[in-house]
Write an enzyme that holds these catalytic residues in place. Structure first.
Site, PDB file in Angstrom:
ATOM      1  N   GLY A  34       0.821  -1.206   0.000  1.00 23.64           N
ATOM      2  CA  GLY A  34       0.000   0.000   0.000  1.00 23.64           C
ATOM      3  C   GLY A  34       0.850   1.250   0.000  1.00 23.64           C
ATOM      4  N   GLY A  36       0.625   5.461   1.084  1.00 19.91           N
ATOM      5  CA  GLY A  36      -0.101   6.556   1.702  1.00 19.91           C
ATOM      6  C   GLY A  36       0.646   7.857   1.554  1.00 19.91           C
ATOM      7  N   GLY A  37       0.137   8.897   2.219  1.00 24.34           N
ATOM      8  CA  GLY A  37       0.763  10.201   2.105  1.00 24.34           C
ATOM      9  C   GLY A  37       2.110  10.287   2.787  1.00 24.34           C
ATOM     10  CB  VAL A  41       3.246  -0.624   3.523  1.00 25.08           C
ATOM     11  CG1 VAL A  41       3.490  -1.857   4.391  1.00 25.08           C
ATOM     12  CG2 VAL A  41       2.920   0.576   4.397  1.00 25.08           C
ATOM     13  CE  LYS A  54       3.687   1.907   8.302  1.00 30.37           C
ATOM     14  NZ  LYS A  54       2.837   2.325   9.445  1.00 30.37           N
ATOM     15  CG  ASP A 162      -4.710   8.752  11.193  1.00 27.29           C
ATOM     16  OD1 ASP A 162      -5.843   9.194  10.909  1.00 27.29           O
ATOM     17  OD2 ASP A 162      -3.896   8.385  10.329  1.00 27.29           O
TER      18      ASP A 162
END
Length: 320
Positions: A34, A36-37, A41, A54, A162
């Protein structure tokens, strides 16, 4: 100041960049899990064990961010509902890069954390209906596990900040694991809240007092947990998909239409009562006033008791 454990004293393994490249086939797209900002990962293999690697975006994260991440896990220890932290990599290399028509030597700092690999996706898959319909016993297990993990965080004076479906991962037994601690706050023992002017997190799961006044407290996580509970149950019902989870839950509660939303073959009377209890708890956790929300230990007691919790107050956007 919050407790800070020096990185070299944590006991976590420090990997080299060459080990990270070998584990991920040089961070190949084939190993991508994946993006993200803040990080990308990858799935990796270290000593024949599957792991999640990560890699933080160097342009957005400084060395102290990984130090913070490591420090959080040093304080947390191991918990069955928090993703297991295995180690990290902080390594600066120098590479030649083309700049304005000529090659210059650039300093590149790699910031990477290594965690357990969780093979069964995340909570978003359930909420969005992207996985087969699950047995209610598994859903109750997921809600219980999330509550246990957040309660552990708060016991350690850590606020996640979060909590969202994508940050609830599932292991091979569908045991929920809380992940992504880049934004979390570590409080001193005697501190219960602080105020910030810089908001961070995911807008749909932020508590109203955090959005309006920048107030940070454990009740922020309680609010997010309540939304996760309500969104999960709404996802199981496959109804109200265009509604906010809180609005959907209030409509269901007041119309007493819970029985109409679920197949009686998969959700008997006793299970319906358990679903109703969890909706009730979710609404208590998402009260507008943080003082009216329970603590996570309170939530665990309510989840494991047959006593009916106090009645929640409708939020300001619900018309009565």
């Amino acid at each position: 100041m919050p407790v800070c454990v020096p990185v070299f004293m944590t006991g976590f393994r420090m990997f080299s960049l060459s080990e990270m490249k070998a584990a991920t086939n040089n961070f190949s797209e084939h190993n991508l899990i994946g993006r993200g900002g803040s990080a990308t990962v990858y799935k990796g293999v270290i000593s024949d064990v599957l792991v999640a690697i990560k890699r933080f975006c160097a342009a957005r994260h400084l060395r102290r961010d990984v130090d913070h991440y490591v420090n959080v896990f040093a304080l947390l220890g191991q918990h069955q509902n928090i993703v297991c932290f295995l180690g990290y990599c902080q390594e600066t290399t120098y590479e030649k890069m083309l700049y304005k028509g000529r090659y210059v030597e650039a300093e590149i700092t790699s910031m990477i954390v290594v965690e357990e690999y969780t093979p069964n996706g995340n909570l978003s898959d359930i909420i969005e209906g992207q996985c087969p319909q699950m047995d209610w016993s598994i859903i109750f297990q997921i809600i219980q596990g999330m509550a246990q993990g957040i309660a552990h965080l708060h016991w350690k004076n850590i606020i996640h900040m979060d909590l969202k479906p994508e940050n609830i991962l599932f292991d091979s037994n569908m045991n929920p694991k809380i992940c992504d601690f880049e934004m979390c706050k570590i409080f001193d023992q005697e501190v219960t809240q602080e105020v910030t002017e810089e908001l961070a997190g995911t807008l749909g799961y932020m508590a109203p007092e955090y959005i309006a006044q920048g107030v940070i407290s454990a009740k922020n996580d309680v609010y997010s947990f309540g939304l996760l509970v309500l969104s999960t149950i709404r996802g199981m019902s496959r109804s109200g998909l265009l509604q906010h989870s809180i609005e959907w839950a209030w409509e269901v509660r007041e119309a007493q239409s819970l029985k109409d939303l679920f197949d009686s073959a998969s959700c008997g009377e006793s299970q319906l009562q358990e679903v109703e209890r969890r909706i009730h708890i979710g609404l208590l956790c998402t009260q507008d006033n943080p003082r009216e929300r329970p603590t996570m230990p309170d939530v665990l007691r309510m989840l494991n008791s047959e006593e009916r919790p106090a009645a929640p107050t409708p939020p300001s956007f619900i018309k009565r």
